[in-house]
Design an enzyme around this catalytic site. Structure first.
Site, PDB file in Angstrom:
ATOM      1  N   CYS B 175       0.820  -1.227   0.000  1.00 42.48           N
ATOM      2  CA  CYS B 175       0.000   0.000   0.000  1.00 42.48           C
ATOM      3  C   CYS B 175       0.844   1.262   0.000  1.00 42.48           C
ATOM      4  O   CYS B 175       0.311   2.364  -0.082  1.00 42.48           O
ATOM      5  CB  CYS B 175      -0.929  -0.008   1.207  1.00 42.48           C
ATOM      6  N   LYS B 347      -9.306   8.529   1.293  1.00 40.63           N
ATOM      7  CA  LYS B 347      -9.857   7.177   1.108  1.00 40.63           C
ATOM      8  C   LYS B 347     -11.331   7.111   1.509  1.00 40.63           C
ATOM      9  O   LYS B 347     -12.027   6.175   1.159  1.00 40.63           O
ATOM     10  CB  LYS B 347      -9.030   6.163   1.898  1.00 40.63           C
ATOM     11  N   PHE B 411       1.229  -3.662   4.081  1.00 43.54           N
ATOM     12  CA  PHE B 411       1.577  -5.027   4.498  1.00 43.54           C
ATOM     13  C   PHE B 411       3.068  -5.261   4.233  1.00 43.54           C
ATOM     14  O   PHE B 411       3.638  -4.713   3.290  1.00 43.54           O
ATOM     15  CB  PHE B 411       0.791  -6.047   3.669  1.00 43.54           C
TER      16      PHE B 411
END
Lengths: 399, 425
Positions: B175, B347, B411
């Site tokens: 990300c 977002k 991640f």
């Protein structure tokens, strides 16, 4: 014409090498196997396809927690293992101060499939079971929740951080063979420019995967039926996928000297290009242009990751014919084609040969590879990807 | 006159072109209008059946089609659109002749289900495995799928289309990928290797398996109805992120050469920072040290004090853990100054564009600087009492903004931050 270096560019040493492959693990095992002309292939498991399988490895030695091993698929275990070997070899394993600021560039593929789940879904589909939610339900029910983490390209780097504590910066480059050429190129440029002091660079590949064989079979790239060295495959060009992991520790000379590290060799240059391969001979020209940037003499030693697939291998041969006084070794014959790992493997064998004061013997009945006596003080490493991407590096003895 | 340099004596890196595509639309103008109006691009997925899925909405880019469809093909098209817009604005080089390298943040590529099903049906049996599929894979019938599903295929296409120089780099830091692409471009210009770099982040990967994968990790919001209200950064009732598609592109240039060619300067990438977390594959270290270190490295790289940051474009995914961790770590870095910093998460409206997010949000950050207006965090109805950010809730806010920090965490312990300013600092 030699590519100019910026004033004050730092000298970069290779102070750590970690290799695990079809020939075994570690530098001694590889040196012995190379000198014995050993090649390890399996032509039965995926017959008629040929692969170079990973030699038996006890992963516990570098990945002590079983829980960590379970969280990884084979390519990540191979890479994490090789990275550990490289850190050991550089003498920085467990050195939290250095590892905490060590930069990392991993060249990775990924996407290792759950073959059984895929096959079961596809068989059900072939039986006509294709209700709208069928695929969703099967994936929701059948996929192992953590499999995704074993598939994500950047999770090899993630696992190296978790298992070995390498946690300065972490970048994962993708794009088959070119990814690792660029990984080495960028790591070298960063250290030369003082943007980094020490970096771990490398890749891992699991060649024993039927999903990968399918992907390359789409382009008819796989070698079948009978094994032969890469220079001998012209009529039926192809590569035999290989399993291997290879990592290098690159380090600014001052940084290495300050901690008393012993270098294998220095990495002087890495250059790369992307030729648009639309006409025959394009790769020959691309390699020739890269060659000029290295600024080497008219004789010496060259280790190539030539794949054995056509037309790129013939293009590369044409390039090599223009430099007849170079002794050539092809890692593809010995290790198979390990995609992202091929270029680091070439760098590793170049540094190893320089540090051992000898080049390993040829493994080629066509006569393209010839014996070479004496201690190499300069080795050119070449990589031309099976479908795109060309690169070259110069590894030299430290005087 | 000597060349302009930053506080650390390096070439100053400026932005001279930007392009963007999200679920809100194509182009800066459309995106900015909708973003500041608080519109959501999240909708119920119609691209494929949603039966049996826990999460049924996403920020898909439905107004762009590729045929035959693949996520990789869509990613490529989105990148092409964003890059085209950025190059038009930058007016650099000649057509198909960009004078610098390409750094592309892109989702990992793999064979996708429509193609896998096509291959399976070609086997001609009802019970089979990969060995049977292998037998029908070769011979030229599926040649196009080799090219399509190579990791380097999108970068290769962009390099050819736009004439970028040298070997294009495709990268993934999960990300944080979009931010990493920009960071690589900044580093290349600072090294003097290039006077210009094209940095692109793209992601078109809303497909069944991708949604299932994140779903199985319990990372996605399941507040499907209404979809527009699903993404709730910093809210008490947030329950996960919303997958989304999009692309952001930036032309970076050496300030000196940009000025010399008379280019319009849109902003400055004043600082980049990165620090890896080795705690866990998907979770942040509970002490937050890697994220804190990442933000501090970025401030140091920009030569700025925390007090000089006047807006944070948060990672703000709306997962329970991310937002809490992001607040706790930001509070440590900014201390008493934090209440004075308006924070927002794009977002909430465009969803999480994963590999593209860092680039998309960098473009939004520069638009924020240009318009002196901070886009809102929508769906901010029930503030999380444990997150004491000055959230720009629900309505855009006019503000004096001189330096924005844009954060990306992913991640694999990936943390990357950027600091963008209007003028060289």
């Amino acid at each position: 014409m030699t590519e100019p270096k910026s004033a004050g560019a730092k000298e970069v040493w290779i102070t750590g090498i970690g290799i695990v492959s079809s020939l075994g693990e570690g530098l001694d095992a590889h040196w012995d196997a190379l000198n014995a002309g050993k090649i390890n292939i399996d032509d039965k498991r995926f017959a008629p396809y040929i692969v170079h399988p990973l030699a038996p490895v006890t992963f516990d030695a570098q990945i002590p927690k079983k829980g960590d091993q379970r969280q990884m698929e084979a390519w990540q275990r191979i890479g994490t293992y090789a990275a550990g070997l490289a850190l050991d070899s550089a003498g920085v394993k467990g050195n939290k101060e250095i590892l905490g600021r060590m930069d990392m560039i991993v060249a990775a593929g990924g996407g290792e499939r759950d073959i059984a789940v895929d096959a079961s879904i596809l068989s059900a589909d072939a039986k006509g079971n294709s209700s709208p939610g069928f695929l969703n339900e099967r994936l929701m029910n059948d996929l192992r929740p953590t499999l995704f983490l074993a598939q994500l390209s950047n999770l090899l780097a993630g696992n190296i951080a978790i298992v070995h504590g390498v946690c300065g910066t972490s970048r994962t480059f993708m794009g088959e063979e070119a990814a690792s050429i660029d990984a080495a190129r960028i790591a070298l440029a960063r250290i030369e420019a003082g943007q980094s002091d020490i970096a771990l660079v490398g890749a891992a590949h699991n060649g024993e995967r039927s999903d990968l064989l399918v992907l390359y079979e789409f382009g008819d790239f796989n070698l079948t039926e009978k094994f032969s060295p890469v220079w001998q495959r012209e009529d039926r060009g192809g590569f035999a996928l290989g399993s291997a992991g290879c990592f290098l520790v690159l380090e600014a000379r001052e940084h290495a000297e300050a901690r008393g590290a012993k270098p294998y060799a220095k990495l002087t240059k890495v250059v790369a290009d992307l030729a648009q391969r639309k006409q025959p001979g394009t790769v020959t020209k691309s390699l020739e242009a890269l060659w000029l940037k290295l600024g080497v003499g008219d004789s010496g030693t060259l280790i190539t990751g030539a794949t054995g697939v056509e037309p790129v291998t013939s293009d590369e041969k044409a390039f090599l014919r223009q430099h007849p006084r170079f002794a050539v070794r092809a890692t593809g014959t010995i290790f198979g084609h390990t995609l992202e790992t091929q270029f680091p493997l070439g760098l590793a064998l170049a540094a190893l040969s320089i540090s051992r004061g000898a080049l390993f013997p040829p493994n080629d009945p066509t006569g393209l590879e010839v014996e070479k006596a004496g201690s190499p003080d300069q080795i050119v490493v070449v990589g031309a990807g099976h479908w795109q991407g060309e690169g070259m590096a110069l590894v030299e003895a430290i005087k | 006159m000597s060349a302009p340099r930053d506080k650390l004596g390096r070439p100053i890196v400026v932005v001279t072109g930007m392009g963007i595509v999200t679920s809100l639309g194509a182009g800066k103008q459309d995106n900015w209008a909708k973003l500041t109006a608080g519109e959501s691009g999240i909708r119920t997925v119609t691209r494929f059946p949603i039966d049996g899925l826990k999460t049924t909405m996403a920020g898909t880019v439905d107004f762009v089609t590729v045929d035959p469809f693949s996520s990789t093909g869509l990613s490529e098209r989105l990148a092409e659109m964003a890059t085209g817009e950025a190059l038009e604005q930058a007016a650099i080089g000649a057509k198909a002749d960009f004078p610098g390298p390409l750094f592309l943040a892109v989702a990992p590529v793999e064979v996708e289900w429509p193609q896998r099903l096509e291959l399976g049906r070609a086997v001609g049996k009802t019970e089979f495995g990969y060995e049977d599929m292998l037998r029908v894979s070769g011979g030229g019938r599926f040649t196009a799928y080799h090219r399509r599903f190579m990791f380097g295929s999108i970068a290769s296409h962009l390099a050819e289309t736009f004439g970028t120089k040298g070997s294009p780099i495709s990268l993934s830091t999960a990300c944080a990928s979009g931010a990493t692409a920009i960071q690589l471009g900044v580093e290349a210009i600072r090294r003097g290797e290039a006077d210009a770099a094209l940095c692109v982040g793209t992601d078109g990967s809303v497909n069944p398996e991708a949604m299932v994968r994140f779903s199985l990790l319990s990372a996605l919001s399941t507040q499907n109805d209404p979809p527009q209200a699903a993404s709730r950064p910093f809210s008490k009732n947030r329950d996960g992120f919303v997958m989304a598609e999009g692309a952001g592109a930036m032309v970076l240039e050496n300030y000196e050469s940009a000025i010399a060619r008379g280019a319009k300067i849109l902003g400055v990438v004043a600082g980049c920072g990165e620090l890896t977390d080795s705690f866990h594959r998907t979770r942040s270290s509970p002490d937050g040290k890697p994220i804190i270190g990442c933000m501090r490295k970025t401030l140091a790289d920009a030569g700025l004090e925390p007090e000089q940051i006047d807006h944070i474009n948060a990672h703000g995914t709306a997962t329970p853990e991310n937002d809490k961790m992001e607040y706790n770590t930001t509070a440590v870095v900014f201390g008493d100054h934090l209440p004075k910093i308006p924070v927002s998460s794009n977002k909430s409206m465009v969803g999480h564009t994963i590999s593209a997010a860092g680039a998309v949000e960098a473009v939004f950050s520069l638009l924020t600087l240009e318009h002196q207006r901070i886009p809102p965090t929508i769906n901010y109805e029930i503030p999380d009492p444990a997150i004491l950010f000055d959230v720009v809730g629900n309505k855009a806010r006019d503000a004096k903004v001189t330096a924005v920090m844009s954060n990306s965490f992913g991640f694999g312990g990936q943390n990357a931050s950027l600091i963008l300013t209007r003028e060289p600092v």
